[in-house]
Scaffold this motif. Structure first.
Motif, PDB file in Angstrom:
ATOM      1  N   GLY A 226       0.815  -1.210   0.000  1.00 41.55           N
ATOM      2  CA  GLY A 226       0.000   0.000   0.000  1.00 41.55           C
ATOM      3  C   GLY A 226       0.848   1.258   0.000  1.00 41.55           C
ATOM      4  N   THR A 227       1.947   1.237   0.748  1.00 40.31           N
ATOM      5  CA  THR A 227       2.850   2.386   0.776  1.00 40.31           C
ATOM      6  C   THR A 227       3.518   2.562  -0.578  1.00 40.31           C
ATOM      7  OG1 THR A 227       3.258   1.969   3.114  1.00 40.31           O
ATOM      8  CG2 THR A 227       4.804   3.425   1.989  1.00 40.31           C
ATOM      9  N   GLU A 229       2.234   1.629  -3.436  1.00 42.77           N
ATOM     10  CA  GLU A 229       1.192   2.146  -4.337  1.00 42.77           C
ATOM     11  C   GLU A 229       1.021   3.649  -4.163  1.00 42.77           C
ATOM     12  OE1 GLU A 229      -3.542   1.452  -5.435  1.00 42.77           O
ATOM     13  OE2 GLU A 229      -2.626   0.353  -3.776  1.00 42.77           O
ATOM     14  N   THR A 230       1.005   4.102  -2.900  1.00 41.96           N
ATOM     15  CA  THR A 230       0.922   5.544  -2.644  1.00 41.96           C
ATOM     16  C   THR A 230       2.124   6.263  -3.235  1.00 41.96           C
ATOM     17  OG1 THR A 230      -0.309   5.159  -0.596  1.00 41.96           O
ATOM     18  CG2 THR A 230       0.755   7.300  -0.843  1.00 41.96           C
ATOM     19  N   ALA A 231       3.310   5.683  -3.054  1.00 44.47           N
ATOM     20  CA  ALA A 231       4.535   6.320  -3.543  1.00 44.47           C
ATOM     21  C   ALA A 231       4.529   6.501  -5.048  1.00 44.47           C
ATOM     22  CB  ALA A 231       5.742   5.496  -3.119  1.00 44.47           C
ATOM     23  N   THR A 233       1.942   6.619  -7.047  1.00 40.88           N
ATOM     24  CA  THR A 233       0.770   7.330  -7.586  1.00 40.88           C
ATOM     25  C   THR A 233       0.745   8.762  -7.051  1.00 40.88           C
ATOM     26  OG1 THR A 233      -0.588   6.347  -5.825  1.00 40.88           O
ATOM     27  CG2 THR A 233      -0.585   5.244  -7.971  1.00 40.88           C
ATOM     28  N   SER A 234       0.236   8.945  -5.842  1.00 40.78           N
ATOM     29  CA  SER A 234       0.148  10.300  -5.290  1.00 40.78           C
ATOM     30  C   SER A 234       1.446  10.784  -4.676  1.00 40.78           C
ATOM     31  CB  SER A 234      -0.975  10.360  -4.246  1.00 40.78           C
ATOM     32  OG  SER A 234      -0.776   9.405  -3.229  1.00 40.78           O
ATOM     33  N   ILE A 236       5.008  10.156  -1.821  1.00 42.61           N
ATOM     34  CA  ILE A 236       5.343  10.329  -0.413  1.00 42.61           C
ATOM     35  C   ILE A 236       6.571  11.218  -0.345  1.00 42.61           C
ATOM     36  CG2 ILE A 236       4.396   8.096   0.316  1.00 42.61           C
ATOM     37  CD1 ILE A 236       7.267   7.002   0.264  1.00 42.61           C
ATOM     38  N   ARG A 306       3.790  -0.174 -10.202  1.00 43.52           N
ATOM     39  CA  ARG A 306       2.381   0.210 -10.040  1.00 43.52           C
ATOM     40  C   ARG A 306       1.463  -1.007 -10.013  1.00 43.52           C
ATOM     41  NH1 ARG A 306       3.253   5.054 -14.274  1.00 43.52           N
ATOM     42  NH2 ARG A 306       3.592   6.767 -12.789  1.00 43.52           N
ATOM     43  N   ARG A 340       4.107  12.180   6.175  1.00 43.69           N
ATOM     44  CA  ARG A 340       4.123  12.094   4.711  1.00 43.69           C
ATOM     45  C   ARG A 340       5.166  11.099   4.206  1.00 43.69           C
ATOM     46  NH1 ARG A 340       0.102  13.919   5.999  1.00 43.69           N
ATOM     47  NH2 ARG A 340      -0.758  15.990   5.619  1.00 43.69           N
ATOM     48  N   PRO A 343       2.511   6.902   5.618  1.00 42.37           N
ATOM     49  CA  PRO A 343       1.133   7.322   5.918  1.00 42.37           C
ATOM     50  C   PRO A 343       0.514   6.507   7.049  1.00 42.37           C
ATOM     51  CG  PRO A 343       1.478   7.151   3.552  1.00 42.37           C
ATOM     52  CD  PRO A 343       2.700   6.581   4.190  1.00 42.37           C
ATOM     53  N   ASN A 346      -0.964   2.847   7.221  1.00 45.12           N
ATOM     54  CA  ASN A 346      -0.225   1.638   7.594  1.00 45.12           C
ATOM     55  C   ASN A 346      -0.610   1.151   8.981  1.00 45.12           C
ATOM     56  OD1 ASN A 346       2.183   0.926   5.594  1.00 45.12           O
ATOM     57  ND2 ASN A 346       1.917   3.142   5.585  1.00 45.12           N
TER      58      ASN A 346
END
Length: 391
Positions: A226-227, A229-231, A233-234, A236, A306, A340, A343, A346
């Motif tokens: 999940g981290t 995926e965040t990294a 896409t949007s 960190i 991704r 940031r 997140p 987690n």
């Protein structure tokens, strides 16, 4: 990658060595112990305050040693690792053990066993000054350990930590004291995930002479997929160094690509692996990498990040499982909404997994503070939690 204020501790040049070099490589055997600090309570308080840590729980002076001990590498072959052991200067015949597991570190000399400027050394001193025998392993490939560091590899973090605790027991017993088998486990960021993995391993029988006394991980990436995926896409904070470090470290363990140019764009394909050799500082790595993942990775490999498949997906699924078990002790999770780097999702993920297994869990949210501030706010509460268990 948290910076700390410098303050040099008193040290001794004396080194003691255990056993000849021809001894069998028994896991946890103490190879050497070198004194690196000795402070009274007032000196400890001054040291901690330079790091912005609350020193109100300091009760004792401390003595600290850099240890080298025997362990195994990611393939199960014998190797050595280093760590810091910080002990309270008091009259207790049996000490409670704390395992403090550190966060992301790229430069091998930034660890607690080597650097007096390490915020992890400060954390270990805080636990010791509160009365606990504290083991702060460097993990593989950091400090005095040979080779590369397998970043975010829970299996090797566990073996290095279990064997550091065994070596700590050997050091404590030299002074005719004992060490309680129940380990109070905490850690920050990478070390928070390692703390949960260590707890799961001890509950599963790894280190049969050890057991879990408490769990208090801080601001950790329990949901690595999940981290990631965040990294990708949007985003960190410090996204390029984090993802590059993970990619290269996991490639060394799992083989994620055939050549650096398969994963990294030119000119980084010629340089990026060498940056993560343990001999470059965080500042050097930041200066050498681009700001975005699109500049660093090839389009094909970025798509793999991704939408992971194959070996990467399997490694991520294993990394995501450190909270998927039922501890016999309450788990206190510490995090912050404002983080940031890692997140707070987690910690929420970890809490959900633990509670689904029937575990007693509490999540403390420090609100709109950053990643580094969360550990400074957490440590006093962690010590209160441990004191409530041991009183």
């Amino acid at each position: 990658m948290v910076c700390a204020v410098a303050l040099v501790a008193a040290s001794s040049a004396c080194t003691t060595t255990t056993g000849p070099a021809t001894e069998p490589a028994e896991r946890g055997a103490l190879v050497s112990a070198t004194p690196v600090a000795a402070m009274d309570a007032d000196q400890v308080s001054e040291y901690l305050e330079a790091f912005g840590l609350d020193a109100s729980q300091v009760r004792f002076g401390i003595e600290a040693h850099q240890i080298v001990y025997r362990t195994i590498d990611t393939e199960g072959a014998p190797t050595t690792a280093s760590g810091l052991v910080a002990l309270p200067v008091n009259d207790e015949g049996e000490l409670r053990a704390v395992a403090w597991l550190h966060g992301t570190t790229v430069y091998r000399r930034d660890v607690a066993s080597v650097s007096a400027e390490s915020s992890d050394r400060a954390a270990a001193f805080l636990f010791a000054a509160a009365g606990y025998a504290t083991a702060a392993p460097d993990y593989l490939g950091l400090g005095l350990g040979p080779g590369f560091h397998p970043y975010d590899d829970a299996a090797s973090e566990v073996t290095a930590s279990v064997d550091a605790l065994r070596a700590t027991r050997a050091l404590v017993e030299r002074s005719a004291r004992g060490l309680d088998q129940r380990v109070l486990i905490s850690g920050f960021s990478q070390g928070g995930n390692a703390a949960m993995a260590l707890g799961r391993a001890l509950e599963g029988g790894e280190g049969a002479e050890l057991s879990v006394g408490a769990l208090a991980p801080i601001s950790a990436p329990y949901h690595v997929s999940g981290t990631l995926e965040t990294a990708v896409t949007s985003g960190i904070e410090h996204v390029a160094p984090y993802v590059a470090y993970l990619t290269i470290a996991w490639h060394r363990v799992h083989h994620l690509y055939d050549a650096p140019s398969d994963a990294f764009r030119a000119p980084y394909d010629e340089t990026v692996e060498g940056l993560f050799d343990g001999h470059h500082t965080g500042e050097q790595i930041f200066d050498a990498l681009p700001a975005t993942l699109e500049e660093l990775f090839t389009p094909q490999f970025l798509e793999t990040l991704r939408h992971p498949t194959g070996t990467l997906l399997e490694a991520l699924q294993e990394a995501d499982s450190t909270c998927d078990w039922r501890p016999d002790v309450p788990v206190h999770l510490y995090a912050s909404t404002g983080d940031r780097d890692v997140p707070i999702a987690n910690a929420q993920y970890c809490k959900e997994l633990l509670e689904a297994q029937g575990a007693e869990t509490e999540l403390v949210d420090f609100g709109e503070v950053d990643h580094g501030t969360s550990v400074a706010l957490s440590l006093p509460q962690v010590i209160e939690q441990f004191a409530a268990i041991t009183d």
